[in-house]
Design a protein around this motif. Structure first.
Motif, short mmCIF file in Angstrom:
data_model
loop_
_atom_site.label_atom_id
_atom_site.label_comp_id
_atom_site.label_asym_id
_atom_site.label_seq_id
_atom_site.Cartn_x
_atom_site.Cartn_y
_atom_site.Cartn_z
N PHE A 100 0.83 -1.21 0.00
CA PHE A 100 0.00 0.00 0.00
C PHE A 100 0.86 1.26 0.00
CE2 PHE A 100 -3.21 -2.79 2.37
CZ PHE A 100 -3.84 -3.16 1.18
N TYR A 101 1.98 1.22 0.72
CA TYR A 101 2.90 2.36 0.76
C TYR A 101 3.46 2.65 -0.63
CZ TYR A 101 7.35 4.80 1.58
OH TYR A 101 8.40 5.66 1.52
N GLN A 103 2.12 1.84 -3.44
CA GLN A 103 1.00 2.29 -4.27
C GLN A 103 0.74 3.78 -4.07
OE1 GLN A 103 -2.87 0.68 -3.23
NE2 GLN A 103 -3.43 0.53 -5.40
N GLN A 104 0.75 4.24 -2.82
CA GLN A 104 0.55 5.66 -2.53
C GLN A 104 1.69 6.50 -3.10
OE1 GLN A 104 -2.18 7.12 -0.72
NE2 GLN A 104 -3.02 5.13 -1.24
N ASN A 105 2.92 5.99 -3.01
CA ASN A 105 4.05 6.73 -3.55
C ASN A 105 3.95 6.90 -5.06
OD1 ASN A 105 5.12 6.97 -1.01
ND2 ASN A 105 6.69 5.41 -1.29
N ALA A 108 1.42 9.52 -5.95
CA ALA A 108 1.93 10.87 -5.70
C ALA A 108 2.96 11.28 -6.74
CB ALA A 108 2.52 10.94 -4.29
N TRP A 122 5.19 6.51 7.51
CA TRP A 122 3.87 6.37 6.89
C TRP A 122 3.00 5.38 7.65
CZ3 TRP A 122 1.42 2.16 4.67
CH2 TRP A 122 0.32 2.43 3.86
N ARG A 126 -1.20 4.84 10.18
CA ARG A 126 -2.11 3.99 9.42
C ARG A 126 -2.08 2.58 10.00
NH1 ARG A 126 0.37 7.61 6.27
NH2 ARG A 126 -0.83 8.75 4.69
#
Length: 622
Positions: A100-101, A103-105, A108, A122, A126
């Motif tokens: 998930f980390y 994916q978020q990076n 962005a 991060w 969460r």
């Protein structure tokens, strides 16, 4: 290289290390939903002398401390295992949160927004939702009045392994994908792929606008996303530079930054100076080895280095001719582990004592028993020292079923536990030993009474009754604290005595060995036996030089045995003085500690130190 507190346990061969933490939880005595309160209390009272309130707490199974926080234990994955998407989706919650980390990076970065947090930062705000298989935000500060503070604890590998470097970079260095912190271009060893990959990743960094850094794979992150590093003077080590310039001009600078960051992390976790110095020296040696690999002249030399450091070279299996006594041992053990009749198996003698003089083949017959039985059953070889464990593992040949042979010290065996519920109990006799059908014990004379009593009780409680063979010569070295219990047990077992000595054919040597086994030798006997080999008039440097010349002539290591760490250090210093006229540089560097060593380091001295250690390791055996 391992630095301890200077106290040497000469039986186990380890330098004693101070504990970094104390576990005061109930896990040693209680297994939730499985252990009755009376049993937990019994285990406590059998091990220590508790106070009345402590017994009441155990009986009620109440916690000893009321913590004001709850925590999530993060197990950082290895970068090489996180390259594929399927691996991140199939793992535990730590690997899924890492997915998930990333994916978020990527979202962005595709939007032109730099990464603002490392994985660990991060994760702190969460949490993973098992019901929806997704993540959500934790409660804010306004909720901490009614709920405990949530802490993300991170469990890394042992700091001297390459796995720790990979986990540290994955959790604390911003990146776009796991492949960023793995080697792409530079030559490297598989056993050092994380170290080489992180150095390569750091060297790719360039300063960008708005206090950002840009790296490979078009990764862009803010400078404040990196871990805050404070040097020894208390000054914050900030990365500042002009746009477009490289952050680290070479791997030496990148290595210094990486080591300082990891050193601070270890200090924050309470590691002491000696252990930190061991870590720093190991990282310096890693850099020297990595630079040597990169300087390999061609693919042939590179492959040779890989074979020296990455490949496990197992010996070939030998077909030995056994004596009458050794053949009898083989026959007894074959019958013991090969019984198909369960009733006959449970009623038969399940213990065998193998005795004999030094060099009579006790270790050889234990190894043969393990190799013969491993094709059908699981075998456990127990040793009193880590050195003997290494010796057994180095003798295991390439053979079908060799993976069914486990070799370990008795201290580790007593903590054997199955995965799952039993893993919450530190020592419970019926445990992973249930999968072992043949137990082989070497050097039985060196086990403490407490260790042997626990082990014997563990074996007796196994319902399948594994066969146990013990090899020992009780005229040899005894334990430091207590001993004799194993000998009393062995004298009650069926036994086979090895009478032929294979280690030496020198009659004078055999006579001397038999004499010293029975009684303390006199000075006349020692003088007669050693003769000209007794060096008593020359200095230590001269004697060490003689030994090194003998090693060069015979092409075999010349071994020095000392009773203290100080004596071993003196022998090493004498050997260094015999090797090179510039050895005083190394002697001066060895006498330094911590940051003084770091200030003195130069490429020349480090390279000389690495080469000198490589040469001396072939001459001296500690």
């Amino acid at each position: 290289m391992q630095i301890g507190n200077g106290r040497l346990n000469y039986i186990n061969g380890y330098v004693s290390k101070d504990h970094d933490a104390v576990d005061v939880g109930l896990g040693e005595y209680v297994q939730r939903s499985a252990t009755a309160p009376w049993l937990a209390t019994y285990r406590l009272m059998s091990k220590s002398t508790p106070c009345i309130p402590e017994i009441a707490i155990r009986m009620a199974q109440l916690p000893e401390f009321e913590k004001s926080y709850s925590h999530v234990l993060l197990f950082p994955p290895q970068p090489a295992a996180m390259v594929d998407l399927s691996a991140r989706q199939k793992g535990n919650f730590s690997t899924k949160m890492y997915g998930f980390y990333l994916q978020q990076n990527n979202i962005a970065l595709d939007a032109g927004v730099p990464i603002a947090e490392s994985f660990l930062v991060w994760h702190r705000c969460r949490q993973y939702d098992t019901e929806t298989d997704s993540w959500g935000y934790r409660g804010g500060q306004h909720q901490r009045i009614h709920a405990q503070t949530l802490v993300v604890a991170c469990r890394y590998w042992y700091e001297l392994t390459d796995g720790y470097v990979g986990q540290f970079a994955l959790t604390l260095l911003p990146h776009r994908c796991a492949r960023d912190i793995l080697p792409r271009v530079s030559r490297h060893l598989v056993s050092m792929q994380n170290f080489a990959g992180v150095l390569e990743y750091l060297c790719s960094w360039r300063y960008a606008a708005d206090r950002c850094i840009k790296g490979d794979s078009d990764v862009l992150f803010r400078c404040d996303a990196l871990p805050m590093i404070v040097d020894d003077s208390g000054r914050i080590e900030a990365l500042v530079g002009t746009e477009g310039s490289v952050v680290f001009p070479d791997k030496s600078k990148a290595h210094g930054y990486l080591v300082l960051a990891m050193k601070r992390d270890l200090q924050y976790r309470g590691f002491r100076d000696d252990r930190l110095l061991s870590f720093i020296l190991k990282m310096e040696a890693n850099l020297c080895l990595q630079m040597r690999v990169e300087r390999a002249g061609d693919e042939i030399e590179y492959e040779r280095l890989r074979q020296e450091w990455d490949v496990i070279n197992r010996p070939k299996q030998r077909n030995l001719k056994w004596s009458t006594e050794q053949a009898k041992v083989l026959s007894i053990v074959r019958e013991g582990v090969g019984m198909e009749d369960e009733e006959r198996r449970l009623s038969s003698a399940r213990w065998l004592f193998i005795k004999g003089n030094p060099g009579s083949g006790k270790t050889a017959i234990l190894l043969a028993l393990a190799l013969e039985a491993c094709k059908q059953i699981n075998v456990l070889i127990i040793c009193p020292t880590g050195y003997l464990v290494h010796k057994y593992k180095s003798m295991l040949p390439e053979l079908d079923g060799v993976e069914n042979i486990a070799v370990d010290t008795i201290q580790s065996v007593l903590k054997y536990k199955r995965k799952g519920a039993d893993s919450r109990v530190r020592w419970t006799p019926p445990s992973a030993l249930r999968r072992i059908d043949l137990v082989l014990i070497d050097e039985g004379s060196q086990y403490e009474n407490l260790e042997w009593e626990r082990f014997f009780g563990s074996i007796k409680e196994q319902p399948h009754k594994p066969f146990v063979a013990i090899a020992a010569d009780f005229q040899q070295l005894s334990p430091v604290v207590s001993g004799g219990l194993c000998e009393r047990f062995c004298n009650r077992m069926q036994s086979v005595e090895m009478k032929t000595v294979y280690r030496s054919t020198d009659p004078d040597h055999l006579v001397f060995l038999n004499r010293i086994r029975i009684e303390q030798p006199t000075r006349e006997i020692l003088t007669e036996y050693f003769g000209s080999r007794h060096w008593k008039k020359e200095s230590l440097e001269v004697c060490v030089g003689k030994g090194m010349n003998i090693a060069r002539t015979t092409e075999n290591p010349f071994v020095w045995l000392t009773s203290t760490n100080y004596g071993a250090a003196e022998v090493c210093r004498a050997a260094l003085s015999c090797l090179d006229v510039h050895a005083y540089l190394v002697i001066r560097m060895i006498s330094m500690k911590g940051d003084e060593f770091m200030l003195y380091k130069t490429k020349k001295v480090l390279l000389f130190f690495f080469l000198l250690v490589s040469v001396s390791s072939a001459v001296l055996e500690d």
